[in-house]
Design a protein around this motif. Structure first.
Motif, PDB file in Angstrom:
ATOM      1  N   GLU A 117       1.015  -0.652   0.064  1.00  0.00           N
ATOM      2  CA  GLU A 117      -0.227  -0.137  -0.129  1.00  0.00           C
ATOM      3  C   GLU A 117       0.890   1.461   0.147  1.00  0.00           C
ATOM      4  O   GLU A 117       0.830   2.202  -0.605  1.00  0.00           O
ATOM      5  N   GLU A 118       1.825   0.899   0.226  1.00  0.00           N
ATOM      6  CA  GLU A 118       2.985   2.369   0.818  1.00  0.00           C
ATOM      7  C   GLU A 118       3.449   2.219  -0.837  1.00  0.00           C
ATOM      8  O   GLU A 118       3.192   3.628  -1.310  1.00  0.00           O
ATOM      9  N   ALA A 119       3.818   1.433  -1.135  1.00  0.00           N
ATOM     10  CA  ALA A 119       4.275   1.876  -2.912  1.00  0.00           C
ATOM     11  C   ALA A 119       2.945   2.408  -3.354  1.00  0.00           C
ATOM     12  O   ALA A 119       3.783   2.972  -4.952  1.00  0.00           O
ATOM     13  N   MET A 167       4.636   8.004  14.354  1.00  0.00           N
ATOM     14  CA  MET A 167       4.877   8.574  13.334  1.00  0.00           C
ATOM     15  C   MET A 167       3.292   8.410  12.451  1.00  0.00           C
ATOM     16  O   MET A 167       3.406   9.325  11.428  1.00  0.00           O
ATOM     17  N   GLU A 168       3.514   7.055  11.991  1.00  0.00           N
ATOM     18  CA  GLU A 168       2.048   6.734  11.064  1.00  0.00           C
ATOM     19  C   GLU A 168       0.806   7.470  11.619  1.00  0.00           C
ATOM     20  O   GLU A 168      -0.200   7.663  10.996  1.00  0.00           O
ATOM     21  N   ALA A 169       0.884   6.768  13.152  1.00  0.00           N
ATOM     22  CA  ALA A 169      -0.398   8.095  13.778  1.00  0.00           C
ATOM     23  C   ALA A 169      -0.596   9.143  14.010  1.00  0.00           C
ATOM     24  O   ALA A 169      -2.147   9.959  13.706  1.00  0.00           O
ATOM     25  N   ASP A 200      -5.974   3.759   4.500  1.00  0.00           N
ATOM     26  CA  ASP A 200      -5.489   2.838   4.526  1.00  0.00           C
ATOM     27  C   ASP A 200      -4.559   2.940   5.744  1.00  0.00           C
ATOM     28  O   ASP A 200      -3.875   2.106   6.267  1.00  0.00           O
ATOM     29  N   GLU A 201      -3.672   4.120   5.967  1.00  0.00           N
ATOM     30  CA  GLU A 201      -2.690   4.641   6.774  1.00  0.00           C
ATOM     31  C   GLU A 201      -3.836   4.674   8.290  1.00  0.00           C
ATOM     32  O   GLU A 201      -2.591   3.748   8.952  1.00  0.00           O
ATOM     33  N   ILE A 202      -5.309   4.458   8.370  1.00  0.00           N
ATOM     34  CA  ILE A 202      -6.050   4.131   9.586  1.00  0.00           C
ATOM     35  C   ILE A 202      -5.421   2.399   9.629  1.00  0.00           C
ATOM     36  O   ILE A 202      -5.232   1.836  10.960  1.00  0.00           O
ATOM     37  N   GLY A 203      -5.597   1.446   8.844  1.00  0.00           N
ATOM     38  CA  GLY A 203      -5.459   0.330   8.932  1.00  0.00           C
ATOM     39  C   GLY A 203      -3.871   0.056   8.914  1.00  0.00           C
ATOM     40  O   GLY A 203      -3.860  -1.344  10.011  1.00  0.00           O
ATOM     41  N   HIS A 204      -2.810   0.658   8.732  1.00  0.00           N
ATOM     42  CA  HIS A 204      -1.455   0.441   8.579  1.00  0.00           C
ATOM     43  C   HIS A 204      -1.571   0.357  10.419  1.00  0.00           C
ATOM     44  O   HIS A 204      -0.665  -0.248  11.741  1.00  0.00           O
ATOM     45  N   VAL A 205      -1.906   1.854  11.316  1.00  0.00           N
ATOM     46  CA  VAL A 205      -2.222   1.980  12.609  1.00  0.00           C
ATOM     47  C   VAL A 205      -2.576   0.805  12.917  1.00  0.00           C
ATOM     48  O   VAL A 205      -1.886   0.446  14.544  1.00  0.00           O
TER      49      VAL A 205
HETATM   50 FE   LIG Z   1       1.319   3.955   6.422  1.00  0.00          FE
END
Ligand SMILES: [Fe+2]
Ligand SMILES: [Fe+2]
Length: 265
Positions: A117-119, A167-169, A200-205
């Motif tokens: 997802e980051e890519a 960081m991501e949060a 997507d970032e909510i998912g990463h955290v």
């Molecule tokens: Fe992320």
């Protein structure tokens, strides 16, 4: 069968970004098709062997020009900075997967999904920059994102506390405000792009919180106490608010953790 750790090492040790993105998507596709081996391959190379491209030039945050996003130049600077964050995020996802072994297969599959997802985020932002007449690498970028990885290379709980859960949060606090700024300007493209990334970032955290909690339980530690201890130990300065409680709760923070962050900010 290809091995996830061989691909991870390749992505961490090669600088060419199109090749890195291609390999990241290839690894995800192989895993989706059950074609990827998760057998540990050693030795694990030290984190100082990680290689970054020559451009963008990296500057310390205080040397970065400050610009408002309501000018074309400011908008390009904002998305260039974001492209750099996403570019380093590809490395961060590969590195957590590569460096910490002996965890359940799901751990590796989760971070492979994050890398993928980051890519995608990097590619989408780069396209947005190209449409604005700019490209990634043309402006200087923030030095220091990778420092957080180097400082937390010894223990997976350190890494989880500082990278996804700090960081991501922070992105969950800031991105809604940025979306609002672009909405006011009527910039639908930027709004749609940032909304997609935020989801997507909510998912990463959330993945970060899940593994933080799971590994704390395995070690017989209290999740909230450990989080506070690690932030105090590893985060320089006071936590920066305001904190988006609603999104952080969805992403696996507890109210007690957010209360502590607010009291410490
Ligand atoms: Fe992320
Ligand atoms: Fe991202």
């Amino acid at each position: 069968m290809e091995n996830i750790f061989t691909i991870a090492e390749f992505c961490l040790h090669h600088t060419e970004f199109e090749q890195k993105i291609e390999n990241t998507h290839k690894a995800k596709k192989l895993d989706d098709g059950g074609q990827l081996s998760f057998d540990s391959i050693e030795p694990i190379q030290p984190i100082c062997h990680t290689k970054f491209p020559d451009s963008p030039q990296l500057l310390s945050p205080r040397d970065m020009p400050k610009r408002k996003v309501n000018s074309p130049v400011g908008k390009i600077a904002f998305f260039h900075a974001l492209a750099h964050i996403e570019f380093v995020a590809i490395y961060l996802a590969w590195d957590i997967l590569y460096r910490f072994r002996g965890l359940p297969k799901q751990f590796y599959q989760d971070w492979l999904q994050v890398a993928d997802e980051e890519a995608q985020h990097f590619t989408l932002i780069r396209k947005h920059l190209l449409e604005m007449g700019a490209d990634y690498g043309e402006l200087p970028a923030h030095r220091g994102l990778w420092d957080h990885a180097e400082e937390t290379g010894n223990d997976v709980l350190d890494r989880l506390a500082i990278v996804p859960r700090c960081m991501e949060a922070r992105g969950l606090d800031i991105t809604p405000q940025m979306i609002e700024k672009f909405r006011i300007q009527g910039d639908v493209k930027s709004v749609d792009l940032l909304t997609r990334i935020l989801n997507d970032e909510i998912g990463h955290v959330k993945i970060g919180s899940y593994w933080f909690k799971t590994i704390c339980q395995q070690r017989g530690l209290n999740q909230e106490d450990k989080y506070i201890e690690l932030i105090k130990k590893l985060y320089v300065g006071k936590p920066k608010g305001p904190f988006n409680r609603e999104l952080r709760i969805i992403a696996g923070f507890t109210n007690a953790e957010i209360d502590w962050l607010e009291e410490s900010a």
